[in-house]
Write an enzyme that holds these catalytic residues in place. Structure first.
Site, short mmCIF file in Angstrom:
data_model
loop_
_atom_site.label_atom_id
_atom_site.label_comp_id
_atom_site.label_asym_id
_atom_site.label_seq_id
_atom_site.Cartn_x
_atom_site.Cartn_y
_atom_site.Cartn_z
N GLY A 26 0.83 -1.21 0.00
CA GLY A 26 0.00 0.00 0.00
C GLY A 26 0.85 1.25 0.00
N ALA A 27 1.88 1.26 -0.86
CA ALA A 27 2.85 2.38 -0.86
C ALA A 27 2.44 3.52 -1.77
CB ALA A 27 4.23 1.85 -1.24
N ASN A 28 1.27 3.40 -2.40
CA ASN A 28 0.91 4.45 -3.37
C ASN A 28 0.30 5.69 -2.73
OD1 ASN A 28 -1.26 2.18 -3.39
ND2 ASN A 28 -2.38 4.06 -3.85
N THR A 29 -0.12 5.59 -1.48
CA THR A 29 -0.75 6.75 -0.85
C THR A 29 -0.58 6.67 0.67
OG1 THR A 29 -2.81 8.06 -0.74
CG2 THR A 29 -3.05 5.67 -0.64
N GLY A 32 2.03 4.64 3.75
CA GLY A 32 2.94 3.81 2.97
C GLY A 32 3.73 4.65 1.97
N SER A 155 -3.25 -0.37 15.12
CA SER A 155 -4.03 0.86 15.29
C SER A 155 -4.40 1.00 16.76
CB SER A 155 -5.31 0.75 14.45
OG SER A 155 -6.26 1.71 14.85
N TYR A 181 -13.08 -3.92 11.71
CA TYR A 181 -11.77 -3.24 11.62
C TYR A 181 -10.95 -3.49 12.88
CZ TYR A 181 -8.24 0.45 11.07
OH TYR A 181 -7.05 1.14 10.98
#
Ligand SMILES: NC(=O)c1ccc[n+]([C@@H]2O[C@H](COP(=O)([O-])OP(=O)(O)OC[C@H]3O[C@@H](n4cnc5c(N)ncnc54)[C@H](OP(=O)(O)O)[C@@H]3O)[C@@H](O)[C@H]2O)c1
Length: 314
Positions: A26-29, A32, A155, A181
């Site tokens: 999840g490094a696109n946003t 990350g 979290s 979650y």
């Protein structure tokens, strides 16, 4: 409250990463992306594991704009598909001799009920089971890389989580997005701590470290309201983000410290130093009693192996 009295970390404290290979999901946003940008600036070869390659390419371009000689590699990974994880891991194993750090960062939060490609409830599938399988499949590379580490994002919500082993996927009870979650984030921390115990018993030099970003303004908060087409929730989340959240770059500090602090120990858990662990520099913080429950952790491990058919071999 923070359980550490050190002054805490910021991105400025990340040491030189030349020669290391870091895989970030999840490094696109969001967090990350921020972590990938810092690690690339410090000289790491960063593998951006993204489910949407066009969004991933935009992230690569944005990092290169700030760090023209960044060593970046974009690979497709959908954590909600065991097939996709297998093919990602096979590519990494075939093209990389070393994996110094695996950052299990990607996640979804409080989305409406959906199922993964393999028929698992989506939040548990993406946040926990996908990372469980990814870690297992990359373990041979991690084990053969000296002093490597696995960082898993949890979290503050793990403290509200409860494992319902008889109904992990909300098939017998009414689906509640926040309960799903919280359960998945408790699973993340149970896994991080159990992985470290198993690595120690195995005599491995790999360590497993947990991190949480407090409350950080990212796309995470907008996904659930957008998927359920709730304008009211979307507006409330926007206001809460503007008033209460720290920036995504500040939120990336705990995972950056977990990934690179030479003094980090296996089983450490990093989060923000400020009041309620919501904001601030990254320090060691305390997992809840439920996250330290070794019986639940062992049960989660066995259940995850049974559900996915993937075994760790440690
Ligand atoms: N932000 C906070 O306040 C906060 C608080 C506590 C914990 N966290 C944790 O921090 C982590 C990062 O969250 P964030 O705030 O940076 O969220 P974000 O901005 O929404 O980013 C989440 C990332 O995960 C990716 N992702 C989602 N589903 C995926 C899948 N099936 N396969 C591969 N990638 C997938 C997203 O890809 P797409 O862009 O393609 O959707 C995106 O790159 C999560 O684990 C989250 O639970 C965040």
């Amino acid at each position: 409250m923070a359980a550490d009295d050190d002054r805490g970390w910021t991105a400025e404290d990340v040491p030189d990463q030349s020669g290391t290979t870091v895989v970030i999901t999840g490094a696109n946003t969001g967090l990350g992306f921020e972590a990938a940008a810092v690690l690339a600036r410090r000289g790491a070869h960063v593998v951006l594991a993204c489910r949407d390659l066009s969004r991933g390419q935009r992230a690569v371009d944005a990092i290169r704009a700030g760090t023209p000689d960044a060593r970046l590699e974009l690979l497709a990974l959908d954590l909600a598909s065991l097939g996709s994880i297998r093919s990602f891991a096979a590519t990494v194993a075939a093209t990389h001799q070393r994996v110094d750090v695996l950052v299990n960062n990607a996640g979804v939060m409080a989305i409406p009920y959906r199922e993964s490609a393999d028929g698992f409830e989506m939040q548990f599938a993406t946040n926990h089971l996908g990372h469980f399988v990814l870690t297992a499949l990359l373990l041979p590379r991690l084990l053969s890389t000296d002093r490597s580490r696995v960082v898993t994002l949890s979290s503050l919500m793990h403290k509200r989580g409860a494992m319902d082993f008889d109904d992990l996927f909300f098939r017998k009870r009414r689906y509640q997005p926040w309960a799903a979650y919280s359960q998945s984030k408790l699973a993340n921390l149970l896994f991080a701590l159990e992985l470290d115990r198993r690595l120690r018993r195995h005599g491995a030099s790999v360590i497993s470290v947990g991190a949480h970003p407090g409350y950080s303004s990212t796309e995470l908060q907008a996904r659930g309201p957008a998927m359920s087409r709730s304008t009211v929730r979307a507006v409330m989340m926007k206001i809460a983000n503007a008033l209460l959240a720290q920036s995504a770059s500040a939120g990336a500090r705990p995972e950056l410290r977990a990934a690179t602090d030479g003094n980090a120990r296996g089983g450490d858990y990093f989060g923000p130093a400020g009041f309620g662990e919501v904001w601030g520099r990254a320090v060691r913080v305390q997992p809840s009693a439920a996250a330290r429950d070794e019986h639940a952790a062992a049960r989660l491990w066995e259940t995850s192996e049974q559900l996915t058919g993937v075994r760790f071999g440690i």
